[in-house]
Design a protein around this motif. Sequence first.
Motif, short mmCIF file in Angstrom:
data_model
loop_
_atom_site.label_atom_id
_atom_site.label_comp_id
_atom_site.label_asym_id
_atom_site.label_seq_id
_atom_site.Cartn_x
_atom_site.Cartn_y
_atom_site.Cartn_z
N VAL A 77 0.85 -1.19 0.00
CA VAL A 77 0.00 0.00 0.00
C VAL A 77 0.89 1.25 0.00
CG1 VAL A 77 -0.34 0.07 2.53
CG2 VAL A 77 -2.01 1.13 1.02
N GLY A 78 2.02 1.17 0.68
CA GLY A 78 2.97 2.29 0.71
C GLY A 78 3.76 2.33 -0.59
N ARG A 238 6.38 2.88 8.38
CA ARG A 238 7.68 2.79 7.72
C ARG A 238 8.75 3.20 8.73
NH1 ARG A 238 5.39 0.24 4.53
NH2 ARG A 238 5.37 0.37 2.25
N HIS A 286 8.77 -6.82 9.13
CA HIS A 286 7.85 -6.17 8.18
C HIS A 286 6.80 -7.16 7.64
CE1 HIS A 286 7.56 -2.49 5.29
NE2 HIS A 286 6.37 -3.03 5.50
#
Length: 320
Positions: A77-78, A238, A286
């Motif tokens: 999505v980022g 992030r 992550h």
Amino acid sequence: MTQRIFISRKLPDEVIAPLKENYDVKMWDKEDRPIPYEELVKEVKDADALLTTLSENVNKELLTAGNKLKIVANMAVGYDNVDISSAKDLGITITNTPDVLTESTADLAFALLLATARRMIEASEYVKNGDWKSWSPLLLAGHDVHRKTIGIVGMGSIGKVVAKRATGFDMNILYYNRSRKQDAEDELGAKYVDFDELLAQSDFIVCLTPLTEETKDMFTREAFKKMKQTAVFVNASRGPVVNEKDLYDALVSGEIAGAGLDVFVNEPIDADHPLLKLKQVVAMPHIGSATGETRNKMMKLCVENIEAVLSNKKAITPVF
Ligand code: GLV
Ligand code: GLV
């Protein structure tokens, strides 16, 4: 001529099978490591479409090297790993994978909050290491989550679903975001506050904001100092939104109580990194969206975006 697609990470055959019917598909096939940048630059030269992950630096040079490049489908999505302004200039469509990962990522963020508050990873290691000799009153005592205050930084779709999870724990919900989110206020009882107030009032600070010029280094020593000494900080957005040295100092000096981190400034983080030596830090590689179901949906969405753009239709989830 058959259009060419390059995929930067090894994906399951059944996911790319539909592409193979109509396109010339090439894929980086080393499962254990990302493609070296120089190789990606070579591969992009005659590619019409690129499927990338957040490990790839999709910068101006790479985009410019793609003479025929029409789309980069980024499997996240980022998209802070993509130079959006160069893509715009070059007329290259960029797509991401919103929505399909919202709930899984919120689950992980909340799990990280619980795991850090209740010292679950430390406790599991304690049992597995054979250290458990007796039950004792304050053995591995952590922090309550229910009825506490959660402060959500970045009230996008993931933030809202985290807030929904928090309602089940009877939490008081604060949020900080660039713009007010009336639906979160009406439906979930979330209260908008400024950043400093959120830091001061929250027992759990959960960061879900995208990485941009404005959010880089948002959490510095100054921010940690404003938090309660019992506060637990969770980052599922992030790494670079946090100054890791400052976070380390805040943890070591007892300015905050713990941190649950799914993301780091450098990924993979070096195993010798000082943050990883702290027992009050829970670290994940992550894995916010990492469930079989969700990762499959993300891969499919990338495939569908590529198919759409290569057949001159509109992308399904373009970022601009
Ligand atoms: C993961 O971090 C994503 O942006 O999807
Ligand atoms: C804890 O497990 C208790 O029974 O108090």
